[in-house]
Design an enzyme around this catalytic site. Structure first.
Site, PDB file in Angstrom:
ATOM      1  CG  ASP A 179      -3.505  -1.760  -1.467  1.00 21.63           C
ATOM      2  OD1 ASP A 179      -4.566  -1.738  -0.822  1.00 21.63           O
ATOM      3  OD2 ASP A 179      -2.483  -2.326  -1.069  1.00 21.63           O
ATOM      4  CB  SER A 180      -7.430  -2.853  -5.817  1.00 17.53           C
ATOM      5  OG  SER A 180      -6.514  -3.907  -6.115  1.00 17.53           O
ATOM      6  N   GLY A 181      -6.665  -4.416  -2.956  1.00 18.86           N
ATOM      7  CA  GLY A 181      -6.812  -5.760  -2.406  1.00 18.86           C
ATOM      8  C   GLY A 181      -6.202  -6.804  -3.310  1.00 18.86           C
ATOM      9  N   GLY A 182      -5.700  -6.374  -4.483  1.00 23.67           N
ATOM     10  CA  GLY A 182      -5.097  -7.313  -5.420  1.00 23.67           C
ATOM     11  C   GLY A 182      -3.867  -8.011  -4.874  1.00 23.67           C
ATOM     12  CG  PHE A 183       0.146  -7.527  -2.036  1.00 27.56           C
ATOM     13  CD1 PHE A 183       1.329  -7.538  -2.751  1.00 27.56           C
ATOM     14  CD2 PHE A 183       0.150  -8.081  -0.772  1.00 27.56           C
ATOM     15  CE1 PHE A 183       2.488  -8.083  -2.213  1.00 27.56           C
ATOM     16  CE2 PHE A 183       1.293  -8.627  -0.216  1.00 27.56           C
ATOM     17  CZ  PHE A 183       2.471  -8.626  -0.945  1.00 27.56           C
ATOM     18  CG  ASP A 194      -4.189  -5.761  -9.594  1.00 25.94           C
ATOM     19  OD1 ASP A 194      -4.657  -5.267  -8.538  1.00 25.94           O
ATOM     20  OD2 ASP A 194      -3.000  -6.071  -9.714  1.00 25.94           O
ATOM     21  CD  GLN A 246      -0.337  -7.285 -11.944  1.00 26.40           C
ATOM     22  OE1 GLN A 246       0.789  -7.780 -12.001  1.00 26.40           O
ATOM     23  NE2 GLN A 246      -0.834  -6.773 -10.821  1.00 26.40           N
ATOM     24  N   GLY A 250       2.817  -6.036 -10.044  1.00 24.97           N
ATOM     25  CA  GLY A 250       3.158  -7.403 -10.394  1.00 24.97           C
ATOM     26  C   GLY A 250       4.575  -7.803 -10.073  1.00 24.97           C
ATOM     27  CG  ASP A 277       3.316   1.654  -2.445  1.00 25.69           C
ATOM     28  OD1 ASP A 277       3.265   0.659  -1.696  1.00 25.69           O
ATOM     29  OD2 ASP A 277       2.957   1.607  -3.642  1.00 25.69           O
ATOM     30  CB  CYS A 330      19.563  13.052   9.661  1.00 27.16           C
ATOM     31  SG  CYS A 330      17.817  12.688   9.354  1.00 27.16           S
ATOM     32  CB  CYS A 336      14.450  12.992  10.897  1.00 33.91           C
ATOM     33  SG  CYS A 336      15.386  11.834  11.929  1.00 33.91           S
ATOM     34  CB  CYS A 371      18.783  12.691  13.405  1.00 36.43           C
ATOM     35  SG  CYS A 371      18.919  11.077  12.596  1.00 36.43           S
ATOM     36  CG  HIS A 399      16.803   8.094  10.477  1.00 37.34           C
ATOM     37  ND1 HIS A 399      17.451   9.258  10.129  1.00 37.34           N
ATOM     38  CD2 HIS A 399      17.491   7.083   9.873  1.00 37.34           C
ATOM     39  CE1 HIS A 399      18.496   8.982   9.357  1.00 37.34           C
ATOM     40  NE2 HIS A 399      18.533   7.663   9.191  1.00 37.34           N
TER      41      HIS A 399
END
Length: 437
Positions: free
Chosen positions: A130-134, A210, A260, A287, A334, A372, A374, A377, A403
Site C-alpha cells: 500500500d502507499s502510506g495513505g492509511f 492518496d 475515495q 476510504g 486484504d 479443517c 490446516c 487443526c 487456522h
C-alpha cells in the site's frame, strides 16, 4: 514540484518503457456472476443494481492470482507470527506489506539491495504494497487503527483528533509531514516519495498515494480531499513511469489508483471516472464507508471503472463483507483481522468466531475446527492451544493465525468455485446462515 500542475500523460520515452514492462502484468476476466448464477429479479432489486462479480486471473512477474482472492497482510514484510512457507501451504496466493512501516524500518534501500520484498521475506509469489495513505488518516486524526464502518458524524471539525491522541501527520496539497511513531523523527511523504519508496520495496502491485478520509469528515472536506487525491494520482503516474524507465531490467511493478469519496455516490463515481481515464493497471477501492452500504459503494465504483482492470477492496475480512464485496465486483481484498484476532485467542469456524481463552477449552482435545485441513487443526488440539494462550506462549498466536488465514482463504476460494459452477448465491446463503446462526 507544484501540486496542481495539469499533467496528464508521462513523457513519451518513459511511457514506452512502461508499456513494454506492462506485458509482465495482465488481468483476464473469467466467469461473471450475473451470467453463471442467473440471479433473480428479486435478488437484483435487493442488491440495488446488477451484480458485477466475476472470477479472473491477475498475472504478475511472480505468478498468477486467481480471483476473487484474499490477500493476507504482512505489514512489516511478515504475516505476524507465521512463516512464509506456512502461508504458501495454507493456500495464500499473494501477500501485502505496508510501505510506510517498511520505509521507517528497515528502510526501502535495504529491500532493494535484497532483490525486492519477495526475496527479502522469502516469499516467491506475488506481492502488494500500500502507499502510506492509511497512515495519513491514522497518524492524523488517530481515531482508530481500523476504519470506522459504523457511524457517520460530520458535526465536529475536520481537524479533530481523538481524545488523548497527538496529531502525528499534517497534510498539505503537496504531501504529508509526519512524525515517526517509533522515535519521533520528522519525515515527508509525497506522491513522488511514495512511488520511490514502493519501487525500492519492489512489490508486484503498488498503490498510488492518496488521502484516506474518515466518516467524521465534512462533505466539503471530502470534496477537497478527492481533488487532492486526483492530482496526486497524476503525479504518481508521472513518477511511476519515470522510475520504470530508469529501472530497466527490474520486474514490472503494476500501479493501482485508489478510489475515495466516502459514502457519497457522486464523489465515488467522479473519482472512478477521473482515475478510470488514467493509465493505471488496476484500482483500489478505499476510504471510509458505512458497513451497511459497502456493497452499494463497491457496485457504484465497478459500474464506472474499466472492465478489463482488476479491483482491490482495501481492508475487509468479515464473511458477510467478503460475500458482499465479491458479488459487487471486488477481485481481491486484504485485512489484518485474521492474525489480529488470533493474538487475542479468537478463531474462526463455520458456525462463528469463538475465543479460545474460555475455561471450557481446557479439556477440549478436538481441533480448532473439525474437518479443517490446516496445519494447526491437523496437529494440535484446542486444549493445547488454550494452554499456550494462558501461558502467554507465542506459539498460540502462530497456530490460531494459521487456522484463521486458512479459513478466510478457503472461503474465498470456495466462493470462486461457486461462481464458476453457478452456485454462488446458494453457497453464500448456506455459509452466512451457518456462520451467523
Amino acid at each position: 514540484m507544484p501540486a496542481n500542475r495539469p499533467s496528464a500523460m508521462p513523457a513519451a520515452p518513459a511511457a514506452a518503457a512502461a508499456a513494454a514492462g506492462q506485458s509482465e502484468f495482465s488481468f483476464r476476466v473469467g466467469t461473471r456472476v450475473a451470467e453463471s448464477c442467473a440471479p433473480s429479479g428479486a435478488l437484483v432489486a435487493a442488491n440495488g443494481g446488477e451484480f458485477r462479480g466475476r472470477t479472473g486471473t491477475i498475472s504478475t512477474p511472480h505468478g498468477e492470482i486467481r480471483t476473487p482472492a484474499f490477500i493476507a497482510v504482512g505489514t512489516k514484510a511478515t504475516v505476524k507470527s507465521v512463516l512464509p512457507e506456512s502461508m504458501a501451504e495454507l493456500g495464500a496466493q499473494a501477500l501485502l506489506a505496508n510501505a510506510y512501516h517498511l520505509y521507517l524500518q528497515p528502510g526501502p534501500e535495504i529491500l532493494d539491495e535484497a532483490g525486492g520484498l519477495g526475496a527479502f521475506m522469502n516469499w516467491p509469489g506475488p506481492t502488494f504494497t500500500d502507499s502510506g495513505g492509511f497512515q495519513v488518516m491514522s497518524l492524523g486524526s488517530g481515531f482508530k487503527k481500523v476504519i470506522d464502518m459504523k457511524s457517520v458524524d460530520a458535526s465536529g471539525p475536520d481537524d479533530a483528533v481523538a481524545p488523548g491522541k497527538e496529531r502525528l501527520a499534517h497534510i498539505d496539497d503537496d504531501g504529508v509531514w509526519f512524525k515517526s511513531h517509533l522515535n519521533g523523527d520528522r519525515h515527508r511523504f509525497s506522491p513522488e516519495i511514495s512511488m520511490q519508496v514502493q519501487h525500492q520495496i519492489g512489490a508486484d502491485i503498488m498503490f498510488a498515494f492518496d488521502e484516506l478520509t474518515t466518516l467524521q469528515n465534512s462533505r466539503r472536506y471530502q470534496e477537497e480531499s478527492l481533488e487532492r487525491t486526483r492530482l496526486w494520482a497524476l503525479r504518481c503516474l508521472d513518477e511511476h513511469f519515470r522510475l520504470t524507465s530508469g529501472r530497466a531490467g527490474k520486474p514490472y511493478q503494476a500501479l493501482f489508483g485508489v478510489i475515495q469519496g466516502a459514502q457519497y455516490e457522486d464523489l465515488r463515481r467522479k473519482a472512478c471516472r477521473d482515475l478510470g481515464a488514467m493509465p493505471f493497471d488496476g484500482y483500489g477501492i478505499g476510504g471510509a464507508l458505512e458497513k451497511e452500504n459497502l456493497g452499494t459503494i463497491v457496485r457504484w465504483c465497478n459500474e464506472e471503472l474499466p472492465e478489463d482492470k482488476p479491483r482491490h477492496l482495501l481492508g475487509i475480512s468479515e464473511p458477510d463483507d467478503i460475500f458482499t464485496a465479491i458479488e459487487n465486483g471486488a477481485d481481491t481484498f486484504d485485512c489484518v483481522s485474521p492474525t489480529r484476532v488470533a493474538r487475542n485467542s479468537a478463531f474462526y469456524t463455520p458456525t462463528g468466531r469463538y475465543n479460545l481463552s474460555g475455561a471450557k477449552y481446557k479439556r477440549d482435545f478436538g481441533p480448532l475446527q473439525e474437518g479443517c485441513d490446516c496445519y494447526a487443526c491437523r496437529n494440535y488440539s484446542r486444549a493445547y492451544i488454550h494452554h499456550l494462550y494462558k501461558a502467554k506462549e507465542m506459539l498460540s498466536a502462530t497456530l490460531i493465525s494459521i487456522h484463521n488465514e486458512r479459513f478466510v482463504v478457503k472461503m474465498v476460494d470456495d466462493a470462486r468455485l461457486a461462481i464458476e459452477s453457478g452456485r454462488f448465491f446458494d453457497f453464500k446463503a448456506e455459509t452466512l446462515a451457518q456462520y451467523y446462526s
